[in-house]
Design a protein around this motif. Structure first.
Motif, PDB file in Angstrom:
ATOM      1  N   ALA A  28       7.629  -2.535   8.085  1.00 16.60           N
ATOM      2  CA  ALA A  28       7.467  -1.848   9.363  1.00 16.60           C
ATOM      3  C   ALA A  28       7.718  -0.352   9.213  1.00 16.60           C
ATOM      4  N   ILE A  29       8.723   0.003   8.423  1.00 13.01           N
ATOM      5  CA  ILE A  29       9.009   1.428   8.211  1.00 13.01           C
ATOM      6  C   ILE A  29       7.882   2.098   7.423  1.00 13.01           C
ATOM      7  N   MET A  30       7.395   1.432   6.399  1.00 14.84           N
ATOM      8  CA  MET A  30       6.276   1.997   5.633  1.00 14.84           C
ATOM      9  C   MET A  30       5.065   2.211   6.531  1.00 14.84           C
ATOM     10  N   GLY A  31       4.792   1.223   7.376  1.00 19.43           N
ATOM     11  CA  GLY A  31       3.669   1.358   8.297  1.00 19.43           C
ATOM     12  C   GLY A  31       3.871   2.500   9.262  1.00 19.43           C
ATOM     13  N   ALA A  32       5.104   2.641   9.784  1.00 14.98           N
ATOM     14  CA  ALA A  32       5.407   3.736  10.705  1.00 14.98           C
ATOM     15  C   ALA A  32       5.258   5.084  10.016  1.00 14.98           C
ATOM     16  N   MET A  33       5.624   5.143   8.736  1.00 16.23           N
ATOM     17  CA  MET A  33       5.435   6.375   7.971  1.00 16.23           C
ATOM     18  C   MET A  33       3.946   6.698   7.840  1.00 16.23           C
ATOM     19  N   GLY A  34       3.133   5.685   7.588  1.00 12.48           N
ATOM     20  CA  GLY A  34       1.694   5.896   7.508  1.00 12.48           C
ATOM     21  C   GLY A  34       1.142   6.435   8.813  1.00 12.48           C
ATOM     22  N   ALA A  35       1.609   5.862   9.933  1.00 11.45           N
ATOM     23  CA  ALA A  35       1.167   6.330  11.247  1.00 11.45           C
ATOM     24  C   ALA A  35       1.603   7.769  11.484  1.00 11.45           C
ATOM     25  N   ALA A  36       2.825   8.094  11.064  1.00  6.13           N
ATOM     26  CA  ALA A  36       3.328   9.460  11.236  1.00  6.13           C
ATOM     27  C   ALA A  36       2.502  10.458  10.427  1.00  6.13           C
ATOM     28  N   LEU A  37       2.080  10.050   9.241  1.00  7.55           N
ATOM     29  CA  LEU A  37       1.262  10.933   8.406  1.00  7.55           C
ATOM     30  C   LEU A  37      -0.129  11.135   9.009  1.00  7.55           C
ATOM     31  N   VAL A  38      -0.679  10.088   9.607  1.00  8.01           N
ATOM     32  CA  VAL A  38      -1.943  10.259  10.333  1.00  8.01           C
ATOM     33  C   VAL A  38      -1.729  11.255  11.468  1.00  8.01           C
ATOM     34  N   GLU A  57     -12.088  13.622  18.792  1.00 14.25           N
ATOM     35  CA  GLU A  57     -11.812  12.466  17.938  1.00 14.25           C
ATOM     36  C   GLU A  57     -10.416  12.555  17.322  1.00 14.25           C
ATOM     37  N   MET A  58     -10.006  13.757  16.954  1.00 11.19           N
ATOM     38  CA  MET A  58      -8.673  13.934  16.387  1.00 11.19           C
ATOM     39  C   MET A  58      -7.589  13.656  17.431  1.00 11.19           C
ATOM     40  N   LYS A  59      -7.831  14.067  18.659  1.00 10.64           N
ATOM     41  CA  LYS A  59      -6.864  13.803  19.728  1.00 10.64           C
ATOM     42  C   LYS A  59      -6.729  12.300  19.977  1.00 10.64           C
ATOM     43  N   ALA A  60      -7.859  11.594  19.968  1.00 10.55           N
ATOM     44  CA  ALA A  60      -7.819  10.138  20.151  1.00 10.55           C
ATOM     45  C   ALA A  60      -7.103   9.472  18.987  1.00 10.55           C
ATOM     46  N   MET A  61      -7.375   9.937  17.772  1.00 12.23           N
ATOM     47  CA  MET A  61      -6.708   9.405  16.586  1.00 12.23           C
ATOM     48  C   MET A  61      -5.201   9.633  16.665  1.00 12.23           C
ATOM     49  N   LEU A  62      -4.814  10.807  17.098  1.00 11.69           N
ATOM     50  CA  LEU A  62      -3.405  11.163  17.216  1.00 11.69           C
ATOM     51  C   LEU A  62      -2.703  10.274  18.235  1.00 11.69           C
ATOM     52  N   CYS A 125      -0.721  -2.265  10.863  1.00 18.28           N
ATOM     53  CA  CYS A 125      -0.951  -1.567   9.592  1.00 18.28           C
ATOM     54  C   CYS A 125      -2.435  -1.478   9.244  1.00 18.28           C
ATOM     55  N   ALA A 126      -3.189  -2.508   9.606  1.00 17.32           N
ATOM     56  CA  ALA A 126      -4.637  -2.448   9.384  1.00 17.32           C
ATOM     57  C   ALA A 126      -5.259  -1.323  10.200  1.00 17.32           C
ATOM     58  N   GLU A 127      -4.744  -1.116  11.403  1.00  9.06           N
ATOM     59  CA  GLU A 127      -5.238  -0.012  12.227  1.00  9.06           C
ATOM     60  C   GLU A 127      -4.894   1.336  11.596  1.00  9.06           C
ATOM     61  N   ILE A 128      -3.726   1.412  10.973  1.00  8.40           N
ATOM     62  CA  ILE A 128      -3.341   2.656  10.297  1.00  8.40           C
ATOM     63  C   ILE A 128      -4.291   2.966   9.147  1.00  8.40           C
ATOM     64  N   VAL A 129      -4.653   1.938   8.394  1.00  8.54           N
ATOM     65  CA  VAL A 129      -5.603   2.137   7.298  1.00  8.54           C
ATOM     66  C   VAL A 129      -6.921   2.691   7.842  1.00  8.54           C
ATOM     67  N   ARG A 130      -7.376   2.135   8.952  1.00  6.19           N
ATOM     68  CA  ARG A 130      -8.630   2.610   9.550  1.00  6.19           C
ATOM     69  C   ARG A 130      -8.500   4.055  10.039  1.00  6.19           C
ATOM     70  N   LEU A 131      -7.385   4.352  10.677  1.00  4.07           N
ATOM     71  CA  LEU A 131      -7.177   5.718  11.154  1.00  4.07           C
ATOM     72  C   LEU A 131      -7.069   6.699   9.991  1.00  4.07           C
ATOM     73  N   ILE A 134     -10.382   8.050   9.050  1.00  2.00           N
ATOM     74  CA  ILE A 134     -10.842   9.113   9.935  1.00  2.00           C
ATOM     75  C   ILE A 134     -10.133  10.422   9.591  1.00  2.00           C
ATOM     76  N   ALA A 135      -8.821  10.326   9.357  1.00  2.00           N
ATOM     77  CA  ALA A 135      -8.042  11.518   9.006  1.00  2.00           C
ATOM     78  C   ALA A 135      -8.552  12.140   7.717  1.00  2.00           C
ATOM     79  N   ALA A 136      -8.872  11.297   6.750  1.00  2.00           N
ATOM     80  CA  ALA A 136      -9.343  11.789   5.456  1.00  2.00           C
ATOM     81  C   ALA A 136     -10.743  12.387   5.558  1.00  2.00           C
ATOM     82  N   GLU A 137     -11.603  11.781   6.359  1.00  2.00           N
ATOM     83  CA  GLU A 137     -12.984  12.235   6.464  1.00  2.00           C
ATOM     84  C   GLU A 137     -13.124  13.507   7.298  1.00  2.00           C
ATOM     85  N   LYS A 138     -12.355  13.578   8.408  1.00  2.00           N
ATOM     86  CA  LYS A 138     -12.613  14.632   9.386  1.00  2.00           C
ATOM     87  C   LYS A 138     -11.440  15.554   9.643  1.00  2.00           C
ATOM     88  N   GLY A 139     -10.279  15.215   9.107  1.00  2.00           N
ATOM     89  CA  GLY A 139      -9.104  16.029   9.351  1.00  2.00           C
ATOM     90  C   GLY A 139      -9.088  17.298   8.521  1.00  2.00           C
TER      91      GLY A 139
END
Length: 207
Positions: A28-38, A57-62, A125-131, A134-139
């Motif tokens: 859960a903490i690792m996943g939360a870290m991933g979300a924080a990095l997004v 799109e970035m605002k929605a992702m955030l 966590c699967a949602e974080i991977v998807r986000l 988006i972060a990698a492509e457009k951020g």
């Protein structure tokens, strides 16, 4: 509460002989870290020059990343409580037939809860991977490596969560419950390994 403790205290507890926190809380903490990095990528993209076209799109992702981070932070506590429920059920008396029956039912109910918590973590966590994609492509390219770190954390947390689902369903006697949870886990995991590799390669190509 674990989430309110200094990180050093959490790591000490994780490394100790205590049964909790364990792998579920770590996931859960690792996943939360991933979300924080997004979220970091989003915050460093919104309002920046040359990224006006992806601002919405970035605002929605955030917004999604912030929600997932809060959800996963709550799952740290939920994982600890679920494990305590399992241990409490196993500690129930079993001197009489009635006690044995009540104990067996309590164990099964607790194991189902202990399965659903990491399954919920896996969904997030699967949602974080998807986000992360988006972060990698457009951020913002200046923080592309953080998008890569986000997908790495999210996917690692996803795999840890999957292991925690599997370890619990192995002791559950309700075949229909087991089949439904494993089928959902398969759906959640589908395509995640490939997406993890793709995002990593995408990020590496931007560095």
């Amino acid at each position: 509460m674990i989430k309110d403790q200094p990180i050093e205290h959490f790591l000490d507890a994780l490394a100790s002989k205590a049964p909790t926190p364990g792998g579920g809380s770590a996931a859960a903490i690792m996943g939360a870290m991933g979300a924080a990095l997004v979220g970091m990528v989003g915050n460093l993209t919104v309002g920046k020059k040359n990224y006006e076209a992806v601002e919405a799109e970035m605002k929605a992702m955030l917004e999604q990343a912030d929600g997932l981070r809060a959800r996963l932070t709550d799952l740290i506590r939920a994982d600890v409580e679920a494990f305590k429920q399992v241990m409490g059920a196993y500690a129930l008396p079993k001197d009489t037939d009635a006690q044995k029956q009540a104990r067996a039912e309590a164990i099964q109910a607790a194991l189902k809860t202990a399965t659903d918590v990491p399954l919920d973590c896996a969904r997030a966590c699967a949602e974080i991977v998807r986000l992360s994609r988006i972060a990698a492509e457009k951020g913002n390219r200046n923080v592309a490596s953080d998008a890569g770190a986000a997908v790495a954390a999210g996917y690692a947390a996803l795999r840890c969560s999957a292991l925690n689902v599997h370890v619990n369903v192995g002791s559950i006697k309700d075949g229909e419950f087991v089949a439904s949870r494993l089928a959902e886990l398969d759906r959640i995991m589908a395509g995640m390994e490939e997406m993890d590799r793709e995002v990593y390669a995408l990020v590496k190509g931007k560095l």
